[in-house]
Write a protein that holds these residues in place. Structure first.
Motif, PDB file in Angstrom:
ATOM      1  N   PRO A   1      -4.136   2.001 -11.726  1.00  0.00           N
ATOM      2  CA  PRO A   1      -4.865   3.265 -11.525  1.00  0.00           C
ATOM      3  C   PRO A   1      -6.383   3.103 -11.508  1.00  0.00           C
ATOM      4  CG  PRO A   1      -3.066   3.563 -13.078  1.00  0.00           C
ATOM      5  CD  PRO A   1      -3.162   2.091 -12.817  1.00  0.00           C
ATOM      6  N   ASP A   2      -6.884   2.036 -12.145  1.00  0.00           N
ATOM      7  CA  ASP A   2      -8.331   1.814 -12.182  1.00  0.00           C
ATOM      8  C   ASP A   2      -8.848   1.020 -10.985  1.00  0.00           C
ATOM      9  OD1 ASP A   2      -8.599   3.193 -14.568  1.00  0.00           O
ATOM     10  OD2 ASP A   2      -8.246   1.393 -15.784  1.00  0.00           O
TER      11      ASP A   2
ATOM     12  N   SER B   1       1.769   4.619 -15.174  1.00  0.00           N
ATOM     13  CA  SER B   1       1.728   4.062 -16.532  1.00  0.00           C
ATOM     14  C   SER B   1       2.475   2.738 -16.588  1.00  0.00           C
ATOM     15  CB  SER B   1       2.331   5.048 -17.532  1.00  0.00           C
ATOM     16  OG  SER B   1       1.592   6.234 -17.600  1.00  0.00           O
ATOM     17  N   PHE B   2       3.600   2.691 -15.904  1.00  0.00           N
ATOM     18  CA  PHE B   2       4.382   1.455 -15.898  1.00  0.00           C
ATOM     19  C   PHE B   2       3.605   0.338 -15.194  1.00  0.00           C
ATOM     20  CE2 PHE B   2       7.754  -1.519 -15.185  1.00  0.00           C
ATOM     21  CZ  PHE B   2       8.640  -1.283 -16.224  1.00  0.00           C
ATOM     22  N   TRP B   3       2.964   0.682 -14.080  1.00  0.00           N
ATOM     23  CA  TRP B   3       2.162  -0.327 -13.378  1.00  0.00           C
ATOM     24  C   TRP B   3       1.062  -0.875 -14.281  1.00  0.00           C
ATOM     25  CZ3 TRP B   3       1.223   3.106  -8.427  1.00  0.00           C
ATOM     26  CH2 TRP B   3       2.393   3.102  -7.641  1.00  0.00           C
TER      27      TRP B   3
ATOM     28  N   HIS C   1       0.830  -1.199   0.000  1.00  0.00           N
ATOM     29  CA  HIS C   1       0.000   0.000   0.000  1.00  0.00           C
ATOM     30  C   HIS C   1       0.873   1.260   0.000  1.00  0.00           C
ATOM     31  CE1 HIS C   1      -2.719   3.079   1.935  1.00  0.00           C
ATOM     32  NE2 HIS C   1      -3.464   2.662   0.943  1.00  0.00           N
ATOM     33  N   ARG C   2       2.041   1.159   0.628  1.00  0.00           N
ATOM     34  CA  ARG C   2       2.934   2.313   0.666  1.00  0.00           C
ATOM     35  C   ARG C   2       3.432   2.659  -0.741  1.00  0.00           C
ATOM     36  NH1 ARG C   2       5.175   5.981   3.505  1.00  0.00           N
ATOM     37  NH2 ARG C   2       7.300   6.709   3.107  1.00  0.00           N
ATOM     38  N   LEU C   3       3.618   1.660  -1.610  1.00  0.00           N
ATOM     39  CA  LEU C   3       4.009   1.947  -2.989  1.00  0.00           C
ATOM     40  C   LEU C   3       2.976   2.852  -3.651  1.00  0.00           C
ATOM     41  CD1 LEU C   3       5.324  -1.448  -4.405  1.00  0.00           C
ATOM     42  CD2 LEU C   3       6.612   0.684  -4.267  1.00  0.00           C
ATOM     43  N   TRP C   4       1.722   2.534  -3.442  1.00  0.00           N
ATOM     44  CA  TRP C   4       0.663   3.350  -4.031  1.00  0.00           C
ATOM     45  C   TRP C   4       0.699   4.771  -3.468  1.00  0.00           C
ATOM     46  CZ3 TRP C   4      -4.080   5.349  -1.954  1.00  0.00           C
ATOM     47  CH2 TRP C   4      -4.931   5.875  -2.918  1.00  0.00           C
ATOM     48  N   LEU C   5       0.933   4.899  -2.156  1.00  0.00           N
ATOM     49  CA  LEU C   5       1.001   6.221  -1.546  1.00  0.00           C
ATOM     50  C   LEU C   5       2.176   7.033  -2.102  1.00  0.00           C
ATOM     51  CD1 LEU C   5       0.243   5.385   2.203  1.00  0.00           C
ATOM     52  CD2 LEU C   5      -1.299   6.432   0.533  1.00  0.00           C
ATOM     53  N   LEU C   6       3.299   6.368  -2.365  1.00  0.00           N
ATOM     54  CA  LEU C   6       4.484   7.066  -2.846  1.00  0.00           C
ATOM     55  C   LEU C   6       4.348   7.546  -4.290  1.00  0.00           C
ATOM     56  CD1 LEU C   6       7.494   4.958  -1.457  1.00  0.00           C
ATOM     57  CD2 LEU C   6       6.932   7.319  -0.870  1.00  0.00           C
ATOM     58  N   TYR C   7       3.687   6.741  -5.127  1.00  0.00           N
ATOM     59  CA  TYR C   7       3.728   7.000  -6.564  1.00  0.00           C
ATOM     60  C   TYR C   7       2.367   7.233  -7.219  1.00  0.00           C
ATOM     61  CZ  TYR C   7       8.615   5.402  -6.589  1.00  0.00           C
ATOM     62  OH  TYR C   7       9.965   5.269  -6.378  1.00  0.00           O
ATOM     63  N   ARG C   8       1.306   7.339  -6.458  1.00  0.00           N
ATOM     64  CA  ARG C   8      -0.024   7.413  -7.069  1.00  0.00           C
ATOM     65  C   ARG C   8      -0.201   8.642  -7.964  1.00  0.00           C
ATOM     66  NH1 ARG C   8      -3.907   9.188  -1.980  1.00  0.00           N
ATOM     67  NH2 ARG C   8      -2.362  10.462  -0.902  1.00  0.00           N
ATOM     68  N   HIS C   9       0.583   9.706  -7.714  1.00  0.00           N
ATOM     69  CA  HIS C   9       0.476  10.913  -8.533  1.00  0.00           C
ATOM     70  C   HIS C   9       1.615  11.028  -9.551  1.00  0.00           C
ATOM     71  CE1 HIS C   9      -2.786  12.141  -6.034  1.00  0.00           C
ATOM     72  NE2 HIS C   9      -2.061  12.305  -4.953  1.00  0.00           N
ATOM     73  N   ASP C  10       2.394   9.956  -9.704  1.00  0.00           N
ATOM     74  CA  ASP C  10       3.507   9.947 -10.641  1.00  0.00           C
ATOM     75  C   ASP C  10       3.044   9.279 -11.945  1.00  0.00           C
ATOM     76  OD1 ASP C  10       5.835   9.144 -12.106  1.00  0.00           O
ATOM     77  OD2 ASP C  10       7.045   9.352 -10.291  1.00  0.00           O
TER      78      ASP C  10
ATOM     79  N   GLY D   1      14.082   2.203  -9.794  1.00  0.00           N
ATOM     80  CA  GLY D   1      13.704   3.189 -10.791  1.00  0.00           C
ATOM     81  C   GLY D   1      13.391   2.559 -12.135  1.00  0.00           C
ATOM     82  N   LEU D   2      13.539   1.240 -12.237  1.00  0.00           N
ATOM     83  CA  LEU D   2      13.230   0.535 -13.477  1.00  0.00           C
ATOM     84  C   LEU D   2      11.757   0.155 -13.562  1.00  0.00           C
ATOM     85  CD1 LEU D   2      16.328  -1.853 -13.689  1.00  0.00           C
ATOM     86  CD2 LEU D   2      15.932   0.237 -15.003  1.00  0.00           C
ATOM     87  N   ASP D   3      11.177  -0.256 -12.416  1.00  0.00           N
ATOM     88  CA  ASP D   3       9.790  -0.739 -12.463  1.00  0.00           C
ATOM     89  C   ASP D   3       8.883  -0.162 -11.384  1.00  0.00           C
ATOM     90  OD1 ASP D   3      10.558  -2.034 -10.128  1.00  0.00           O
ATOM     91  OD2 ASP D   3      10.502  -4.046 -10.981  1.00  0.00           O
ATOM     92  N   TYR D   4       9.437   0.669 -10.490  1.00  0.00           N
ATOM     93  CA  TYR D   4       8.649   1.308  -9.427  1.00  0.00           C
ATOM     94  C   TYR D   4       7.935   0.283  -8.551  1.00  0.00           C
ATOM     95  CZ  TYR D   4       9.536   5.135 -12.615  1.00  0.00           C
ATOM     96  OH  TYR D   4      10.150   6.037 -13.438  1.00  0.00           O
ATOM     97  N   PHE D   5       8.578  -0.847  -8.362  1.00  0.00           N
ATOM     98  CA  PHE D   5       7.943  -1.913  -7.585  1.00  0.00           C
ATOM     99  C   PHE D   5       8.937  -2.669  -6.707  1.00  0.00           C
ATOM    100  CE2 PHE D   5       6.353  -6.346  -7.191  1.00  0.00           C
ATOM    101  CZ  PHE D   5       5.205  -6.080  -6.461  1.00  0.00           C
ATOM    102  N   HIS D   6      10.007  -3.167  -7.309  1.00  0.00           N
ATOM    103  CA  HIS D   6      10.975  -3.972  -6.558  1.00  0.00           C
ATOM    104  C   HIS D   6      11.940  -3.087  -5.756  1.00  0.00           C
ATOM    105  CE1 HIS D   6       9.724  -7.025  -9.567  1.00  0.00           C
ATOM    106  NE2 HIS D   6       9.913  -7.852  -8.557  1.00  0.00           N
TER     107      HIS D   6
END
Length: 270
Positions: free
Chosen positions: A195-196, A181-183, A167-176, A245-250
């Motif tokens: 995003p949906d 787009s990568f997600w 959930h913290r990933l979403w909080l960090l990048y939800r407006h990026d 910075g490659l996938d915004y996940f790992h």
């Protein structure tokens, strides 16, 4: 006399065939100091430089003197004479808890002084809440894996890590826009990060993660050789620098180092 010679010749021939096979079977494998059970996080996927697995950058078994990472393996061999015992990383990108028993068997086959266990993020990161692994199946697979380790490696220490807070990933990048787009394109943890996805979808993932982490703690507590991280990995409020910075996940290289640091005290308690 002829019969004795014939009997001796047959005995000697049988011995020549049997001894090499028995000797080879008795030879031990290279000793393994630390073994890692897990998924792409422990495999070092997308940790740095280019897409793909980077096991040398793993928080658990990584070994690269030039990367600045202090993995559990690198700390363990420090000060020990050469030749160093080996590390073993059986984690696989995409692995779920259903893969844990097979990974446990692979670790037992090689033996280990210690085992790190970080698995379950892919059970959580399904395309929709309905497709997440059920709590019952998650527990059953984990219990099977732990029983295999306990029976096969009764003296080995086991470090059970909680799951990082998705959930913290979403909080960090939800407006990026680049991250979101990568997600979407990568179909990354859809129920939480797409995003949906709805607030209700994210809530279901959030609650299931709490339940999964409780199961990890509960099953670990049933095995005296296992020590849980007391939710330290889950509670860590990681930063963007600790995310690839490659996938915004790992985890990035810095994130891998943080994982090693957070869980280091767990080993110290044993």
């Amino acid at each position: 006399m002829t019969r004795c010679r014939a009997a001796f010749a047959l005995f000697a021939a049988a011995a020549l065939v049997a001894v090499p096979a028995n000797t080879a079977a008795a030879e031990p494998e290279d000793p393994v100091m630390i073994a890692a059970i897990g998924d792409s996080i422990t495999r070092g996927t997308n940790a740095a430089w280019w897409f793909g697995d980077h096991p040398s950058l793993s928080w658990s078994t990584g070994f690269n003197p030039l990367d600045g990472l202090n993995s559990h393996y690198e700390r363990a061999i420090r000060g020990r004479p050469w030749p160093w015992p080996r590390e073993l990383n059986v984690s696989e990108a995409g692995a779920t808890m259903a893969d844990a028993p097979a990974q446990a068997r692979a670790v037992v086959a090689r033996g280990a002084e210690a085992v790190t266990f970080l698995l379950g993020a892919n059970d959580l990161c399904a395309p929709s809440p309905e497709e997440m692994t059920s709590l019952g199946a998650f527990r059953a697979d984990l219990e099977r894996a732990m029983d295999i380790l306990a029976d096969g490696l009764p003296e080995a220490r086991i470090l059970m890590a909680s799951l990082p807070n998705v959930h913290r990933l979403w909080l960090l990048y939800r407006h990026d826009p680049l991250a979101t787009s990568f997600w979407r394109l990568g179909r990354t943890c859809g129920a939480m990060l797409d995003p949906d996805a709805t607030a209700e979808d994210r809530f279901h993932v959030f609650v299931r993660q709490l339940a999964f982490n409780y199961v990890l703690a509960d099953v670990c507590a049933a095995h005296p050789q296992c020590v849980f991280d007391d939710y330290a990995v889950y509670r860590h409020e990681f930063t963007r620098d600790e995310v690839s910075g490659l996938d915004y996940f790992h985890p990035s290289l810095e994130g891998q180092n943080t994982l090693a640091e957070i869980t280091r005290s767990v080993w110290g308690e044993r």
